[in-house]
Design a protein around this motif. Structure first.
Motif, PDB file in Angstrom:
ATOM      1  N   ASP A 170     -50.474   5.790 -14.128  1.00 26.35           N
ATOM      2  CA  ASP A 170     -49.525   5.260 -15.279  1.00 26.35           C
ATOM      3  C   ASP A 170     -48.395   6.027 -15.035  1.00 26.35           C
ATOM      4  OD1 ASP A 170     -51.876   3.883 -16.457  1.00 26.35           O
ATOM      5  OD2 ASP A 170     -52.598   6.000 -17.023  1.00 26.35           O
ATOM      6  N   ARG A 171     -47.953   7.304 -14.938  1.00 25.27           N
ATOM      7  CA  ARG A 171     -46.895   7.901 -14.831  1.00 25.27           C
ATOM      8  C   ARG A 171     -46.659   8.907 -13.596  1.00 25.27           C
ATOM      9  NH1 ARG A 171     -45.023   8.918 -20.201  1.00 25.27           N
ATOM     10  NH2 ARG A 171     -45.118   7.029 -21.121  1.00 25.27           N
ATOM     11  N   LEU A 172     -45.425   8.636 -13.131  1.00 21.70           N
ATOM     12  CA  LEU A 172     -45.020   9.640 -11.792  1.00 21.70           C
ATOM     13  C   LEU A 172     -44.132  10.604 -12.607  1.00 21.70           C
ATOM     14  CD1 LEU A 172     -45.373   9.802  -8.724  1.00 21.70           C
ATOM     15  CD2 LEU A 172     -43.406   8.256  -8.624  1.00 21.70           C
ATOM     16  N   VAL A 173     -44.515  11.809 -12.362  1.00 19.98           N
ATOM     17  CA  VAL A 173     -43.611  12.794 -12.942  1.00 19.98           C
ATOM     18  C   VAL A 173     -43.059  13.585 -11.738  1.00 19.98           C
ATOM     19  CG1 VAL A 173     -43.384  14.897 -14.342  1.00 19.98           C
ATOM     20  CG2 VAL A 173     -44.677  12.905 -15.159  1.00 19.98           C
ATOM     21  N   ILE A 174     -41.723  13.439 -11.503  1.00 23.68           N
ATOM     22  CA  ILE A 174     -40.977  14.128 -10.243  1.00 23.68           C
ATOM     23  C   ILE A 174     -40.209  15.332 -10.690  1.00 23.68           C
ATOM     24  CG2 ILE A 174     -39.239  13.507  -8.344  1.00 23.68           C
ATOM     25  CD1 ILE A 174     -39.923  10.616  -8.919  1.00 23.68           C
ATOM     26  N   THR A 175     -40.845  16.474  -9.984  1.00 16.86           N
ATOM     27  CA  THR A 175     -40.181  17.688 -10.546  1.00 16.86           C
ATOM     28  C   THR A 175     -39.346  18.426  -9.183  1.00 16.86           C
ATOM     29  OG1 THR A 175     -42.065  17.881 -12.051  1.00 16.86           O
ATOM     30  CG2 THR A 175     -40.581  19.980 -11.488  1.00 16.86           C
ATOM     31  N   VAL A 176     -38.284  18.935  -9.598  1.00 22.18           N
ATOM     32  CA  VAL A 176     -37.644  19.687  -8.669  1.00 22.18           C
ATOM     33  C   VAL A 176     -38.055  21.156  -8.746  1.00 22.18           C
ATOM     34  CG1 VAL A 176     -35.066  20.499  -7.847  1.00 22.18           C
ATOM     35  CG2 VAL A 176     -35.543  18.190  -8.861  1.00 22.18           C
ATOM     36  N   MET A 177     -38.433  21.579  -7.402  1.00 25.36           N
ATOM     37  CA  MET A 177     -38.848  23.103  -7.302  1.00 25.36           C
ATOM     38  C   MET A 177     -38.416  23.630  -5.980  1.00 25.36           C
ATOM     39  SD  MET A 177     -42.930  23.003  -6.747  1.00 25.36           S
ATOM     40  CE  MET A 177     -43.093  22.329  -8.435  1.00 25.36           C
ATOM     41  N   ASP A 178     -38.359  24.925  -5.994  1.00 26.01           N
ATOM     42  CA  ASP A 178     -37.904  25.541  -4.565  1.00 26.01           C
ATOM     43  C   ASP A 178     -38.923  24.908  -3.270  1.00 26.01           C
ATOM     44  OD1 ASP A 178     -38.209  27.999  -2.411  1.00 26.01           O
ATOM     45  OD2 ASP A 178     -36.092  27.958  -3.302  1.00 26.01           O
ATOM     46  N   LYS A 179     -38.261  24.858  -2.056  1.00 24.24           N
ATOM     47  CA  LYS A 179     -39.132  24.228  -0.950  1.00 24.24           C
ATOM     48  C   LYS A 179     -40.257  25.136  -0.590  1.00 24.24           C
ATOM     49  CE  LYS A 179     -38.672  22.547   3.542  1.00 24.24           C
ATOM     50  NZ  LYS A 179     -37.674  22.194   4.615  1.00 24.24           N
ATOM     51  N   SER A 180     -40.110  26.382  -0.868  1.00 22.02           N
ATOM     52  CA  SER A 180     -41.202  27.274  -0.580  1.00 22.02           C
ATOM     53  C   SER A 180     -42.370  27.203  -1.588  1.00 22.02           C
ATOM     54  CB  SER A 180     -40.638  28.941  -0.420  1.00 22.02           C
ATOM     55  OG  SER A 180     -40.033  29.202  -1.867  1.00 22.02           O
TER      56      SER A 180
ATOM     57  N   ASP B 160     -47.604  27.337  10.533  1.00 21.64           N
ATOM     58  CA  ASP B 160     -48.067  28.395   9.999  1.00 21.64           C
ATOM     59  C   ASP B 160     -48.646  28.145   8.593  1.00 21.64           C
ATOM     60  OD1 ASP B 160     -47.342  30.199  12.236  1.00 21.64           O
ATOM     61  OD2 ASP B 160     -45.532  30.788  11.371  1.00 21.64           O
ATOM     62  N   ASP B 161     -47.780  27.240   7.727  1.00 23.33           N
ATOM     63  CA  ASP B 161     -48.377  26.789   6.387  1.00 23.33           C
ATOM     64  C   ASP B 161     -49.617  25.847   6.661  1.00 23.33           C
ATOM     65  OD1 ASP B 161     -46.468  28.148   5.322  1.00 23.33           O
ATOM     66  OD2 ASP B 161     -44.890  26.706   4.890  1.00 23.33           O
ATOM     67  N   ALA B 162     -49.582  25.078   7.641  1.00 23.07           N
ATOM     68  CA  ALA B 162     -50.721  24.337   7.923  1.00 23.07           C
ATOM     69  C   ALA B 162     -52.232  25.166   7.741  1.00 23.07           C
ATOM     70  CB  ALA B 162     -50.596  23.516   9.319  1.00 23.07           C
ATOM     71  N   GLN B 163     -52.011  26.371   8.393  1.00 23.75           N
ATOM     72  CA  GLN B 163     -53.330  27.273   8.679  1.00 23.75           C
ATOM     73  C   GLN B 163     -53.602  27.619   7.259  1.00 23.75           C
ATOM     74  OE1 GLN B 163     -52.329  30.299  11.144  1.00 23.75           O
ATOM     75  NE2 GLN B 163     -52.661  29.170  12.981  1.00 23.75           N
ATOM     76  N   VAL B 164     -52.518  27.895   6.312  1.00 23.18           N
ATOM     77  CA  VAL B 164     -52.518  28.415   4.952  1.00 23.18           C
ATOM     78  C   VAL B 164     -53.290  27.345   4.252  1.00 23.18           C
ATOM     79  CG1 VAL B 164     -51.520  29.178   2.994  1.00 23.18           C
ATOM     80  CG2 VAL B 164     -50.796  29.976   5.077  1.00 23.18           C
TER      81      VAL B 164
ATOM     82  N   LEU C  10     -46.398  17.902  10.472  1.00 25.95           N
ATOM     83  CA  LEU C  10     -47.697  18.054   9.825  1.00 25.95           C
ATOM     84  C   LEU C  10     -47.752  17.580   8.525  1.00 25.95           C
ATOM     85  CD1 LEU C  10     -48.570  21.461  11.589  1.00 25.95           C
ATOM     86  CD2 LEU C  10     -49.760  19.059  12.297  1.00 25.95           C
ATOM     87  N   HIS C  11     -48.749  16.883   7.906  1.00 20.39           N
ATOM     88  CA  HIS C  11     -48.677  16.661   6.782  1.00 20.39           C
ATOM     89  C   HIS C  11     -50.041  17.151   5.843  1.00 20.39           C
ATOM     90  CE1 HIS C  11     -45.663  13.565   7.595  1.00 20.39           C
ATOM     91  NE2 HIS C  11     -46.324  13.181   8.652  1.00 20.39           N
ATOM     92  N   ALA C  12     -49.672  17.899   4.767  1.00 21.27           N
ATOM     93  CA  ALA C  12     -50.919  18.536   3.888  1.00 21.27           C
ATOM     94  C   ALA C  12     -51.168  17.353   2.778  1.00 21.27           C
ATOM     95  CB  ALA C  12     -50.512  19.676   3.176  1.00 21.27           C
ATOM     96  N   GLN C  13     -52.298  16.869   3.269  1.00 20.11           N
ATOM     97  CA  GLN C  13     -52.773  15.523   2.209  1.00 20.11           C
ATOM     98  C   GLN C  13     -53.261  16.002   0.880  1.00 20.11           C
ATOM     99  OE1 GLN C  13     -55.672  14.385   5.704  1.00 20.11           O
ATOM    100  NE2 GLN C  13     -54.848  12.308   4.785  1.00 20.11           N
ATOM    101  N   SER C  14     -52.852  15.173   0.155  1.00 20.43           N
ATOM    102  CA  SER C  14     -53.056  15.283  -1.227  1.00 20.43           C
ATOM    103  C   SER C  14     -54.754  15.158  -1.603  1.00 20.43           C
ATOM    104  CB  SER C  14     -52.521  14.086  -1.997  1.00 20.43           C
ATOM    105  OG  SER C  14     -52.876  14.081  -3.424  1.00 20.43           O
ATOM    106  N   PRO C  15     -55.129  16.013  -2.483  1.00 25.51           N
ATOM    107  CA  PRO C  15     -56.441  16.166  -2.671  1.00 25.51           C
ATOM    108  C   PRO C  15     -56.862  15.290  -3.714  1.00 25.51           C
ATOM    109  CG  PRO C  15     -55.348  18.008  -3.650  1.00 25.51           C
ATOM    110  CD  PRO C  15     -54.295  17.199  -2.961  1.00 25.51           C
ATOM    111  N   THR C  16     -55.641  14.635  -4.450  1.00 23.83           N
ATOM    112  CA  THR C  16     -56.138  13.780  -5.560  1.00 23.83           C
ATOM    113  C   THR C  16     -55.607  12.258  -5.594  1.00 23.83           C
ATOM    114  OG1 THR C  16     -54.384  14.966  -6.505  1.00 23.83           O
ATOM    115  CG2 THR C  16     -56.250  15.832  -7.185  1.00 23.83           C
TER     116      THR C  16
END
Length: 532
Positions: A248-258, A281-285, A503-509
């Motif tokens: 129903d809604r798409l809420v787009i929020t700006v945040m630090d890339k890290s 490295d972040d893919a492993q995390v 590399l793409h971290a897939q959405s769990p939701t």
């Protein structure tokens, strides 16, 4: 005398009527009992700089990815360079390759219910090419007949955009242009505006209209509210012809890339632009925290070493720089095995890519070329951003092996490009989002208006570029592209380094996301489905 625009008052309240939104995208209590909305929480690391798509100061992908949801483009571009219908259901070449006819999808309408017609597209093109209109990025229109080299219409209504009938748009170009080449190159730059909400001619006040504070587009999402530079709330366009978004809604929020991946792992985000990209490295995390990481199949980053042709005027010295670099080592350092070294700016997945592989390191030949050219041992200034200081240090060692001395200066990206443009720096490490067309890179950086490599004589490049642009036979065009590649290898105005794969971290939701295609600043939100 400039005419004034009249904006229908209904346009400002259409999408907000009866719906006040909280910061999480959920409606406030207005006395009416409603079901909780299905909300997709979307993160982005840089803010859009306007909600009017032809008024972006940066012209960045961060703005384009927002416009992609509110407004419509003619086509949808996939990561592999193939195209799917969007506002146009089909297209064909006409007039011996000088024209393209787009058959528009008759089901499309603006968010106020008004049908989108070919006339809306024509009026958009006329507005944006009128010299009185203070738009940004006008040079994108310069490919069209009836405009000058800067994209200004030569006279009233001269821009070659025509409504053949209610749902057929015809564009005519200065040079033969295939529909595929045009869409791959310009699709993300052109959006249809609600010109039916504007009355009269062009006004210097166009970009300041209140309409752009609550824009009316025809895209898969409708505007709800904005906290400038921080948050944008959109709602699903339930009437979108390509499909109803599964939220129903798409809420787009700006945040630090890290913080993007951390927020995705914690459940504060459902997805982040672009394509949930992560480093190795972040893919492993991500995987350690239960996320699935998808490796892209199409290069999404091109790395190059910019060279200043004024301070490195001898092609032998420029070729020596390339031969002294251990591209495999540099690529491995930067991509952790997710890159492919190259001697060309054309991606290996492009139909125009050559069959040869990148030449290996040859320090002895580099030394011989330097001696032949009379290199005097001067120290060159290499600029890079702070996150590439380690890469620059490796380059410094590589070049020293051949006897080339460099000093490293760590600066921000804007300073680096400005310094390359004005000649302050001799070299610079840069990366770009590649395109499948043969001139996506060379055709924009070896021109009189953007000679960032300070090539003293562009005439030979001009001939190659013009011939490639004019050629319509695929085999002949391929031959011309290869001839240009051979000339580039000889002159080497810049050093191609490697192509990186995301590399793409897939959405769990959220399911249905086309992760890789976000590199073209388009996302298939009409196919997204939020899992409850």
């Amino acid at each position: 005398m400039r005419k004034r625009f009249v904006v229908w008052a209904a346009a400002f309240t259409l999408l907000l009527a009866g719906c006040a939104a909280g910061s999480d995208g959920a409606p406030q209590d207005t006395g009416t009992v409603t079901a909780d909305p299905v909300v997709v929480r979307y993160g982005i690391s840089n803010a859009w700089d306007a909600l009017m798509p032809y008024n972006s100061v940066s012209g960045s992908n961060y703005a384009r990815i927002i416009y992609d949801k509110i407004y419509d483009r003619l086509a949808y571009v996939h990561a592999d360079g193939t195209l799917s219908p969007r506002a146009a259901r089909s297209w064909k070449s006409v007039d011996d390759g000088y024209g393209i006819e787009f058959a528009l999808d008759e089901r499309f309408s603006f968010h106020d219910g008004t049908p989108v017609t070919a006339q809306n597209w024509v009026e958009t093109f006329r507005l944006m090419t009128d010299p009185d209109c203070p738009m940004l990025g006008r040079d994108n229109f310069s490919v069209l007949a009836g405009t000058d080299e800067n994209g200004y219409a030569l006279s009233e209504h001269s821009v070659a955009a025509e409504a053949v009938d209610a749902y057929t748009l015809k564009l005519t170009f200065k040079n033969p242009t295939s529909p595929e080449d045009f869409l791959l190159d310009k699709n993300r730059e052109f959006y249809v505006l609600p010109t039916h909400l504007l009355e009269g001619g062009v006004s210097a006040d166009l970009m300041d209209l209140d309409l752009w504070k609550a824009p009316v587009g025809s895209g898969p999402c409708k505007f709800v509210s904005e906290l400038a530079g921080s948050q944008l709330i959109l709602e699903a366009n339930k009437e979108y012809p390509l499909g109803t978004p599964g939220f129903d809604r798409l809420v787009i929020t700006v945040m630090d890339k890290s913080n993007l991946l951390t927020a995705l792992i914690s459940g504060d985000l459902d997805y982040y632009a672009f394509g949930g990209s992560v480093s190795a490295d972040d893919a492993q995390v991500a995987e350690q925290n239960g996320l699935t990481v998808l490796r892209g199949t199409v290069p999404n980053t091109f790395f190059e070493l910019m060279l200043n042709g004024a301070s490195l005027p001898d092609a032998r010295i420029r070729r020596a720089v390339e031969l002294a670099l251990d591209k495999e080592l540099l690529c491995q350092h930067s991509t952790n095995g997710l890159g492919t070294v190259t001697d060309s700016s054309i991606p290996p997945t492009s139909p125009y890519a050559g069959e040869g592989s990148a030449a290996g390191r040859d320090v002895e030949t580099a030394k011989a070329l330097l001696e032949e050219a009379g290199y005097d041992g001067r120290t060159y200034r290499l600029a890079c951003t702070s996150n590439r200081a380690g890469l620059a240090a490796l380059m410094q060692q590589n070049l020293a092996d051949a006897g080339i001395s460099i000093s490293i200066e760590t600066v921000d990206s804007a300073t680096m490009f400005a310094g390359m443009s004005d000649g302050t720096y001799d070299m610079g490490i840069a990366s770009h989002t590649p395109g499948p067309l043969p001139l996506w890179f060379v055709g924009t950086r070896l021109t009189e208006n953007n000679n960032i490599f300070h090539v003293s004589d562009l005439s030979e490049y001009d001939v190659y570029i013009q011939r490639i642009q004019m050629e319509t036979d695929p085999d002949a065009k391929q031959d011309l592209v290869q001839a240009l590649e051979d000339y580039l290898a000889q002159e080497r105005p810049f050093v191609p380094l490697w192509f990186g794969t995301a590399l793409h971290a897939q959405s769990p939701t959220v399911s249905g996301i086309d992760y890789a295609s976000s590199s073209f600043s388009n996302e298939n939100v009409w196919e997204w489905e939020k899992q409850e």
